[in-house]
Design a protein around this motif. Structure first.
Motif, PDB file in Angstrom:
ATOM      1  N   ASN E 147       4.264  -7.602 -17.662  1.00 44.16           N
ATOM      2  CA  ASN E 147       2.729  -8.285 -18.601  1.00 44.16           C
ATOM      3  C   ASN E 147       1.548  -7.626 -18.151  1.00 44.16           C
ATOM      4  N   ILE E 148       1.407  -6.326 -16.885  1.00 40.46           N
ATOM      5  CA  ILE E 148       0.376  -5.742 -16.957  1.00 40.46           C
ATOM      6  C   ILE E 148       0.732  -4.263 -18.095  1.00 40.46           C
ATOM      7  N   ALA E 149       1.714  -4.111 -18.319  1.00 38.74           N
ATOM      8  CA  ALA E 149       1.501  -3.118 -19.431  1.00 38.74           C
ATOM      9  C   ALA E 149       0.859  -3.155 -20.880  1.00 38.74           C
ATOM     10  N   ALA E 150       1.469  -4.596 -21.265  1.00 39.56           N
ATOM     11  CA  ALA E 150       1.876  -5.342 -22.271  1.00 39.56           C
ATOM     12  C   ALA E 150      -0.182  -5.981 -22.074  1.00 39.56           C
ATOM     13  N   GLU E 151      -0.184  -6.227 -21.096  1.00 38.91           N
ATOM     14  CA  GLU E 151      -1.816  -6.581 -21.447  1.00 38.91           C
ATOM     15  C   GLU E 151      -3.165  -5.022 -21.484  1.00 38.91           C
ATOM     16  N   ALA E 152      -2.161  -3.894 -21.256  1.00 42.98           N
ATOM     17  CA  ALA E 152      -3.053  -3.048 -21.355  1.00 42.98           C
ATOM     18  C   ALA E 152      -2.872  -2.471 -22.846  1.00 42.98           C
ATOM     19  N   ARG E 153      -1.539  -2.370 -23.739  1.00 41.28           N
ATOM     20  CA  ARG E 153      -1.629  -1.803 -24.574  1.00 41.28           C
ATOM     21  C   ARG E 153      -2.579  -3.224 -26.033  1.00 41.28           C
ATOM     22  N   ARG E 180     -10.511 -10.041 -23.027  1.00 43.76           N
ATOM     23  CA  ARG E 180      -9.917 -10.892 -21.953  1.00 43.76           C
ATOM     24  C   ARG E 180      -8.662 -10.565 -21.484  1.00 43.76           C
ATOM     25  N   GLU E 181      -8.039  -9.353 -22.412  1.00 44.82           N
ATOM     26  CA  GLU E 181      -6.383  -8.714 -21.959  1.00 44.82           C
ATOM     27  C   GLU E 181      -7.410  -7.821 -20.564  1.00 44.82           C
ATOM     28  N   ILE E 182      -8.121  -7.738 -20.365  1.00 42.50           N
ATOM     29  CA  ILE E 182      -8.982  -6.770 -19.057  1.00 42.50           C
ATOM     30  C   ILE E 182      -8.825  -7.692 -17.834  1.00 42.50           C
ATOM     31  N   SER E 187      -5.940 -10.148 -12.833  1.00 39.89           N
ATOM     32  CA  SER E 187      -4.840 -11.049 -12.990  1.00 39.89           C
ATOM     33  C   SER E 187      -3.705 -11.377 -12.580  1.00 39.89           C
ATOM     34  N   PHE E 188      -2.726 -10.216 -13.613  1.00 44.87           N
ATOM     35  CA  PHE E 188      -1.474 -10.232 -13.365  1.00 44.87           C
ATOM     36  C   PHE E 188      -1.331  -9.133 -11.857  1.00 44.87           C
ATOM     37  N   GLU E 189      -1.820  -8.602 -11.702  1.00 47.43           N
ATOM     38  CA  GLU E 189      -2.205  -6.370 -10.677  1.00 47.43           C
ATOM     39  C   GLU E 189      -2.311  -7.733  -9.424  1.00 47.43           C
ATOM     40  N   LYS E 190      -2.802  -8.010  -9.223  1.00 44.60           N
ATOM     41  CA  LYS E 190      -3.516  -9.028  -7.812  1.00 44.60           C
ATOM     42  C   LYS E 190      -1.608  -9.967  -7.736  1.00 44.60           C
ATOM     43  N   ALA E 191      -1.549 -10.397  -9.134  1.00 45.08           N
ATOM     44  CA  ALA E 191      -0.335 -11.344  -8.461  1.00 45.08           C
ATOM     45  C   ALA E 191       0.348 -10.413  -7.942  1.00 45.08           C
ATOM     46  N   LEU E 192       0.866  -9.009  -8.401  1.00 47.08           N
ATOM     47  CA  LEU E 192       2.034  -8.667  -7.906  1.00 47.08           C
ATOM     48  C   LEU E 192       1.687  -7.406  -6.810  1.00 47.08           C
ATOM     49  N   TYR E 193      -0.024  -7.407  -6.460  1.00 44.65           N
ATOM     50  CA  TYR E 193       0.311  -6.518  -5.024  1.00 44.65           C
ATOM     51  C   TYR E 193       0.149  -7.554  -4.264  1.00 44.65           C
ATOM     52  N   ALA E 194       0.382  -9.206  -4.634  1.00 42.74           N
ATOM     53  CA  ALA E 194       0.437 -10.301  -3.445  1.00 42.74           C
ATOM     54  C   ALA E 194       1.797 -10.411  -3.291  1.00 42.74           C
ATOM     55  N   MET E 195       3.257 -10.373  -3.686  1.00 42.85           N
ATOM     56  CA  MET E 195       4.424  -9.747  -3.552  1.00 42.85           C
ATOM     57  C   MET E 195       4.635  -8.188  -2.449  1.00 42.85           C
ATOM     58  N   GLU E 196       4.888  -8.810  -1.497  1.00 43.10           N
ATOM     59  CA  GLU E 196       4.726  -7.610  -0.524  1.00 43.10           C
ATOM     60  C   GLU E 196       6.098  -7.303   0.261  1.00 43.10           C
ATOM     61  N   PRO E 197       7.141  -6.622   0.078  1.00 43.45           N
ATOM     62  CA  PRO E 197       6.839  -5.666  -0.641  1.00 43.45           C
ATOM     63  C   PRO E 197       6.945  -5.802  -1.955  1.00 43.45           C
ATOM     64  N   ASN E 198       6.914  -4.815  -3.349  1.00 36.49           N
ATOM     65  CA  ASN E 198       7.351  -5.279  -4.725  1.00 36.49           C
ATOM     66  C   ASN E 198       7.597  -3.498  -4.872  1.00 36.49           C
ATOM     67  N   PHE E 199       7.851  -2.784  -4.131  1.00 35.68           N
ATOM     68  CA  PHE E 199       8.404  -1.471  -4.844  1.00 35.68           C
ATOM     69  C   PHE E 199       9.767  -1.417  -3.813  1.00 35.68           C
ATOM     70  N   PRO E 200      11.054  -1.021  -3.704  1.00 36.46           N
ATOM     71  CA  PRO E 200      11.847  -0.706  -6.015  1.00 36.46           C
ATOM     72  C   PRO E 200      11.310  -2.241  -5.637  1.00 36.46           C
ATOM     73  N   PRO E 201      11.517  -2.855  -6.887  1.00 41.05           N
ATOM     74  CA  PRO E 201      12.024  -3.916  -7.817  1.00 41.05           C
ATOM     75  C   PRO E 201      13.689  -4.654  -7.743  1.00 41.05           C
TER      76      PRO E 201
ATOM     77  N   ALA F 142      -2.032   3.509 -20.861  1.00 41.25           N
ATOM     78  CA  ALA F 142      -1.383   2.363 -21.732  1.00 41.25           C
ATOM     79  C   ALA F 142       0.777   2.951 -21.703  1.00 41.25           C
ATOM     80  N   ASP F 143       0.809   3.492 -22.058  1.00 40.78           N
ATOM     81  CA  ASP F 143       2.173   3.886 -22.424  1.00 40.78           C
ATOM     82  C   ASP F 143       2.346   4.629 -20.646  1.00 40.78           C
ATOM     83  N   LEU F 144       1.816   4.968 -19.852  1.00 40.86           N
ATOM     84  CA  LEU F 144       2.832   5.308 -18.481  1.00 40.86           C
ATOM     85  C   LEU F 144       3.555   3.639 -17.386  1.00 40.86           C
TER      86      LEU F 144
END
Lengths: 299, 299, 299, 299, 299, 299
Positions: E147-153, E180-182, E187-201, F142-144
Motif C-alpha cells: 500500500n505504501i508503494a502504491a500510494e507513492a506511485r 491525499r496520496e501523501i 497512514s499506512f506507514e504508521k500502521a506498518l510500524y505499529a506492528m512490532e516487529p514487522n521485519f522479516p515479514p 516510488a520504484d524502490l
C-alpha cells in the motif's frame, strides 16, 4: 460468405455424461492450441493474402477448423448434458450438488456454475480465449511456419486427450480431428516450400558476420553439441566475460541530446541521487526494532 | 545460474532522443514477437528438456535472447532519455508538455505518463506482455517447429523496424538482432531434423482415411489450386451440403444419460421451451411505440 | 458443418487506401462489440441449446455474423492494401515511412508494424480480442437478453463508424451491417418473449420483502425520480446511516469455527496485531529526514 | 462522494468455515457476473449520463452494488477464516496442509496460497477480474439493455450458488442478493421504456431492404421455425451458395490505390508468390525420412 | 454498507472540453496506479483483516478512494462533453469528424468510438483495468508495504498529469488528489510500524547463511557500491562461474521416481532423441534452394 | 550481456515426483509474486536508471532472480518428471490416466494436458503471467518502495509453500529462495533511504491543507483508532453527508463548451431523455405475462 449444415463434419457419440472430461476437452475448444485459434488464424490470413492460391487454401482450412470447433464443442455440450439439467433445476440436495461440482478433481465447477454447462471459450483452467494466442504477422514466409507449428501443437494436444479418454465415441471423433491436423500441416508445408526462396524469411538479408555463428552462452560440464552448432557451416564461439561485445566496440550505450535535455536530465539525476557513502537507518531496521539503537542486530 | 556483464552484446549508439521511435521499438522488447517472449520460450523448454544436447542449445539461445532483450531495452531507454527528464522535472510549460506528449502520433504518451520514460514490458500499443504469447507444449517435435516460426516472425518485425528508422546506430544494432534470428532459426531447424522421424509429431499415427485428404470447403469461382491440394498424394474432395458427415454416419450428436438425468433435462427443456407458434409482443415493439396497438409498423 | 463461398455477403468497394480508417474499423472486427464476439456468442449458445427452434435461430445468426466478420475484415484489408506493400518492400525512405506510420493520429502503427497490414483480431487500441467479452451463461432467459443488448451495442458502434467515414463504398457496407444488427435484435426479442414466463429469469422466485423495493442510496439535492422508483408498484426507501442492515438484525458478520481453528486465528491476530497506542517512527519520517529528531515536521 | 457504515446491508451468518465453498462464492465477488462488475458498470454510466433522473438511478444502484460486494466478500472472508490462520501459522503438519489445500476439489488452493485466505477479485477459476467484462458504450438505449441483461445473468449465478449451498445463513444472504437483482432489472426496464422511442437504438434508421429479413444460413433437416423468423413481419430468405451477395452486385472486394502503391503491392505479391505447379520437397517429408527418395510414402 | 452524496469530495471546474486530455486522465481512473485499483486494494484487505484498527483504517481509505474515483471520472466526463455530443448526433461532416477523432495525437479515438465519450475503466492506452494490478496477499506486513508503494506511485502519476495540464480547475483538483496520496502513505506507514516487529515479514526466519549476503552477479567496470552492499552488515560475494552453487553441493537437479516412471521417461527420451552426429537436410536449407544439392551455400 | 552456467545457484534434490505439488510451485515461477516478475521488475528498472550505484544493484539482483527462476522452474520440472512420460507415451490405461490427472485436487491437469509436464509461465490456477504484475513507473522513490513490497510478498508466498511441502530437498531450496528475498528487501531499503529526502516521493509538494488530514469515511460503532489517525500530527475529520466537498465550494462539476458543442449536447440529451412521469409497460412485465392486462401482479 459462410453457410452451415446441421450435420456435423464427423458424427459424435458420447457414451456417458461426464463434466470432468468435458472440462479437459475445453483445451481444444477455447484453449490456445484449440480450434477457435486455428480458425481465426487462417481466416485472418486469408483476408489479408494477395496470392490467390494460398488465399483459397487458407479459407478452406479455416472453414474446416470452424467445422471442427463445432465437433469439439458438441462433444463438450454432450458430456455436460446431465450436469446442466441438475444444477438448473436444483433437483439434488445442496450437499450432493456441492460434492458433485467440487469433487470432479478439475475445473469443471467453473464450467457448471459460471457457464451453466454450455461450452465456453475458455481452456481447461477456465482462462478465457485471447487473440494473443494468434501469432499472424502478415508475411507468408513467417505465417506459414507459424501455421505448421500450430498444427503440430494441436496434433499433440489431441493425442494427449485421446490418451485419457476411454469413451469410444469420443476417442473416435478426437482421432478424426487429430488426423486432420496432420493433413493441414502437410498442406501448409507444401505452400511454404512452393515459395522459392523462403529463407531467410522476408526481404532483408542477414549480416554475414553473424549469420552462421553459434554463441555458446552457457558454460559448465558436460557440454553437448550437435548439428545445430557443429560442422563446417557453423562458427562456434564460446563466450566469456571478455567476449562482450561481439562488435569489438565499447559495448556501452550512448545517446545524443540537446543541451537543454541533457541539463534537465542531470537535474533529475541530482535530485534522485543516492548517497553511496551513507549508512542510512531504514524501514526494515525500524521493523526489526532497531529504530533507536540502530544497526545492532540482524534478522 | 546466470551471470551478467556490464557490456552489451552489441554496442548501442543512438543519434537523437526520440520517444516516438522508442515506442515503436517496444514491439521487440515487450511485444508478442519480442525478445522477452523468445528468452522465456527457450528457457522454459530447456528446463523441461530430457535430451542433453537440445537442453544445452535451448539454454544457450535463451541466454543470448536475454542479452538481446538488454540491447533493445537499452535502445528504448536511450531514445527516451530526453523526454524522461522533461516530464519528471516539469521544466517546460504545461501546454508545451501536452503538445510534445500528445503530438508524437503514436502511443508514446503511455510510455511517458505511466512508465516515466523507462522501458516497460508492453508492445507499441501499450498492451502488457503476456505468457499467452508462448506456445510451448512440452513435446520437442512441436516446440522446435514453434521456435522456427517464432524466429521467422521476429526476423520480420526487426526488418520492419529497420525500414522506418534512419538513425544509423539504431539501424546497425537492429541489423545485428535481426541477423541472430536467422542464425537461431537455422539451429532450431537442425535440431528438428536431427530427430528421425519427426513427422507426424508425437506418437500416435493418423487415421489413414483422412491423412491425405484435402477438403475443399470454399466454393465459387475462380478456384486456385497448388501443391497443397493437387498431385497424386492428395485426395481432393469438394464438399457440398450433402457431403456431411465425412464418416458416412448420421452427422448427429448423441449422449447416453441416466434416466434421472434425462428426466431432469427434459424438465429444464420444458421450463425454458419457446412457443414456436406464438407471435409475442416484444420489448423492441414496445420500444417502437407499438405496445398498445401492436405490430403495426416497422423500424 | 460450415461451408464458404468466395463471394461476400455484401459487396465491398473501398475508394481509397487509408490505414488510419482501417484501424478504426477494427472495433467491429476484433473489438468487444464486433462480429467475432457476435459469432462466438451465438455459436456457443447454439451448441448448448436444447430447444430446437432457438438452436436453429442461433446457428443461423451465428453463421451470418461470421459472414459479417468477413465483410468488415475485408474492409480493413482493403483499406490497408497500400500501406502493406510499402512497409514490406521498404520502398520509401525511412524518414517518410516513420512519418506515415506515426502521423496517422491513431493506433495504425500497431496494425502496420506488428500485423503487417493484415486484419488482426484486436480493437482500435490494439487490445487483443478476449472471450471475456462473451457473457453467455447457459440459461436462455438471460442469454437472450444478453444477445438483445449485444445487438443494440453493435448497432451503435456501426453508427459511430458511419458518422466518421466519407468513403461511400465503406459507408454502404457499414450501413448493411448496422441494419442486420437491428434485424437480429428483433429475432432475439421474439425468441425471448416466446418463452412464457421469462421474468424473473431462471427458476427461483425472489424474496417478496425485497422484490419491489427501491433503496435510495445517494442523497443530496436535487432528487430526480421516475418510473424506476415511483408509482404504486415501488416501495421507495431512503437509506440513512441508521437503516443498515435492511434485515433488522445486527448487520455484522459471524462465522463458526472449530476451537482449534479459532485458537490458530487468535494466534495469528496476536502476532500481526498493531499497537494502537504507539506513535512509531516510520519510513516516511526517515524519508523526510526525521530519523534522529523524530516527529518535528510535516512534508 | 461515498460514505461507509460498518453494518452490512444484510447480516451474514456463516455456519462453518469452508474454503471450497468460499472459492465458488468468488464468482459473484470477482467474476464476470459479480458485484464489482455491476458496481463499476453503473458507476461509470452515472458519471457520463446527461439525464438527471437516470443519473440518480444509476448512482443509487451502483452504491447498492458496492454494498452487495461487501456482503459477498464478507461471506468469502468468513468461509476462509479457519484456513487463513492454519496456513499463516503453519500449525498443521505439511502433509496435512497439502491434503487440505489440494483436496478441496476446486481452485481454493489458489485463494489460500496466493491470496492468503482473503477475498481476491478473481472468479472461481482464479482468473483476475477485468474491465473487459463491462460492456458500457455510452448510449442509454444500448446501456440500459446491457444492464437488464447483466441483472438477469447475476440473478441466475446467485440461483446456482444457492442450489449448492446448505449453510442456512449463506443461503439467506444469497437469497437477498439474488432478489435485489430482480428489483434492479425492473428499474432498468422502466428506465429503458421511459425513453420513447428506444428502438432501433441510436439515431440512424436501418436500411429498409434488410430490416425485416431473416437469412436462413443453416440448412439440413429438420428445420424449426418460430416467431423470430415467421409471420408477416418477416421476409424469410433461405440462403444458398447462389444467393451471395445479397446486394445483387459482384460480392467481391475492391480498393483504389495510387499507381505507386499498386506497383509496390505487385512487387510484394511477386516476391511472395507461390508456385502453384511445383511439387516441392517439404520439411514434413524430410521429417518422414523422405528427404532423399522423395514422395514415396505417407504418414 | 455504502452511501453516496451527490456532491463530490472536491469541486471540479473544467475550463474547456478536451478529449485528448480526457484520455490522459484515464491513467488515474482505469489505469494500474489509478483510483479503482486503490479502492479495490484497500477494500479487499479490509474485508479480510482481523485487526480492528487496521480494518477501520482500510475501509476509511478505500471509501475515500471511491470518492476520488468519482472526482477523476467526473473530470474525464467533463473533458469529453463536447466530443460526446458531436459523434452521437453526427452533426459534423464525416471528414471533420474523422480528423477530430484521429488528430488528437493520443488514444482518444478509442474513448470516443468504443465508449461514446463516457469514462471507461481503461488506461490511457485503452487497456482494460485488470485485478492483476492488485498485489494483496493477505498478510499485513506485506500488504501495508504494498500500500505504501502504491500510494507513492499514484502520487507520481498525478504529478506527471499536473505537469501537462494548464486548465487551472483540473490542476487544482489533481493537486487535491495527489496530496491525499501523501496523507494515505503516511497512514499506512504508521500502521506498518505499529506492528512490532514487522521485519522479516511473516513468521519464518531466514536462513542465517544467506540473510546478509550480497551476491555480485554483474561484472565489468566500473563497479559502483553503496549502503545496499557495503558496510559491516553485508557479506559482499562476487560470483564467478566457479561460485555456483552457493550451497557447496553439486548444483545439479535430481528427482527420485518409481522404476516404472523412470522406464517410461527413458522410452520417451529415446523416442524424441536427437542424433547429435547427423547433419540433416533442413527446411531452412530447402527454403534456400538447397534441397537437391544440399549444404552448398549460406543465407 | 548475460551468461549462463549449468550449475544451479542452489542444488535441487526432489524426493518424489508429484505433479500436484509441482502445480502449487508454479506460483513462484509464473505467478504474480514469482521470480519472473522479480527479474523483469529489476531488469527494466536497471535499463532506465541514471544513478550508477542503483543501476548496478538492480542488475545484480535481477540476475540473481533469473537464477532463482531457474531453481524454482527446475523444481517444477523435477516434480513433473514421472507424469510427463506417462502422458506422452500413453503407457497407462486411459481410465487410470484420467484419474491420475483429474484426481490431484488442484490444477495440475492443465500443466499436464496443455503444457506436457514442462514448467509453464502460469500461476497455480493456470493464469498466464502478465506484465500487468509489474508496477515500475520510472521514479526511484516510488520504484524502490514497490521493490521493497514485492520482496515482502515473495517472502510470504515462499513461506506458505514451505508450510505445505514435506519433501526435505524441496523445503531446503525454498528456504534458500525465501531467505534471499529478505536480503534483497534489505538492499532496496538501504537504497531508498540513501536518497535524502525521499518523502513525499517525486518533486511536487502536497497541498498543506490536506497533507495531515485523516478523513473518517466509515461510521458505526465501535470505532478503533491508532497512530495512523490520532496524535498531534493528524487532523482527524469525521465526514458526514454535510461535509462534502472538502474545499467548501459547491461540490459540483462544471465544464465550459463552445455554444455549438453545448447545442449538440442538448440535442442529444433531448433525444435520449427519459420521461419521468410515465409508467411504461416494460419487457419485464411482458415477461411476467402482463403484456395485455398490464401492471396487475408482481414477480
Amino acid at each position: 460468405m459462410f453457410f452451415h449444415n446441421k450435420r456435423l463434419q464427423y458424427t459424435v457419440r458420447v457414451n456417458e455424461s461426464n463434466p470432468g472430461l468435458a472440462n479437459l476437452m475445453l483445451e481444444q475448444f477455447g484453449g490456445p492450441q484449440g480450434e477457435l485459434a486455428a480458425a481465426c488464424r487462417y481466416f485472418t490470413q486469408a483476408l489479408g493474402e494477395d496470392d490467390p492460391g494460398r488465399k483459397d487454401m487458407l479459407m478452406d482450412i479455416s472453414t474446416e477448423e470452424l467445422s471442427h470447433l463445432e465437433v469439439i464443442g458438441t462433444i463438450v455440450a454432450m458430456l455436460n448434458k446431465g450436469a446442466k439439467g441438475r444444477l438448473a433445476e436444483g433437483t439434488e440436495s445442496e450437499a450432493e450438488m456441492y460434492r458433485s461440482i467440487s469433487g470432479g478433481g478439475n475445473d469443471s465447477h467453473v464450467t457448471q456454475v459460471l457457464y451453466g454447462g454450455g461450452p465456453p471459450l475458455v481452456n481447461s483452467a477456465g482462462v478465457p480465449w485471447t487473440a494473443a494466442y494468434i501469432d499472424t504477422i502478415g508475411e507468408p514466409t513467417a505465417d506459414l511456419r507459424s501455421n505448421i507449428a500450430a498444427e503440430a501443437r494441436a496434433k499433440i494436444v489431441y493425442e494427449r486427450l485421446i490418451n485419457l479418454t476411454d469413451d469410444p465415441g469420443v476417442k473416435e471423433a478426437l482421432g478424426f480431428l487429430m488426423t486432420r491436423e496432420i493433413a493441414h500441416q502437410k498442406s501448409f508445408e507444401k505452400a511454404l516450400y512452393a515459395m522459392e526462396p523462403n529463407f531467410p524469411p522476408g526481404k532483408l538479408p542477414g549480416d554475414p558476420r553473424f549469420t552462421n555463428t553459434y554463441f555458446r552462452m552457457s558454460s559448465g560440464e558436460p557440454e553437448h553439441r550437435g548439428p545445430w552448432n557443429q560442422g563446417e557451416q557453423w562458427d562456434f564461439v564460446p563466450m566469456t566475460q571478455e567476449s562482450a561485445p561481439v562488435d569489438g566496440e565499447s559495448g556501452l550505450a550512448t545517446v545524443q541530446m540537446t543541451e537543454e535535455d541533457a541539463a534537465t536530465l542531470r537535474a533529475m539525476a541530482t535530485r534522485t541521487m543516492s548517497n553511496p557513502d551513507s549508512d542510512p537507518l531504514t524501514g526494515a531496521e525500524l521493523g526489526m526494532g532497531m529504530g533507536m539503537g540502530k544497526k545492532t542486530g540482524t534478522p
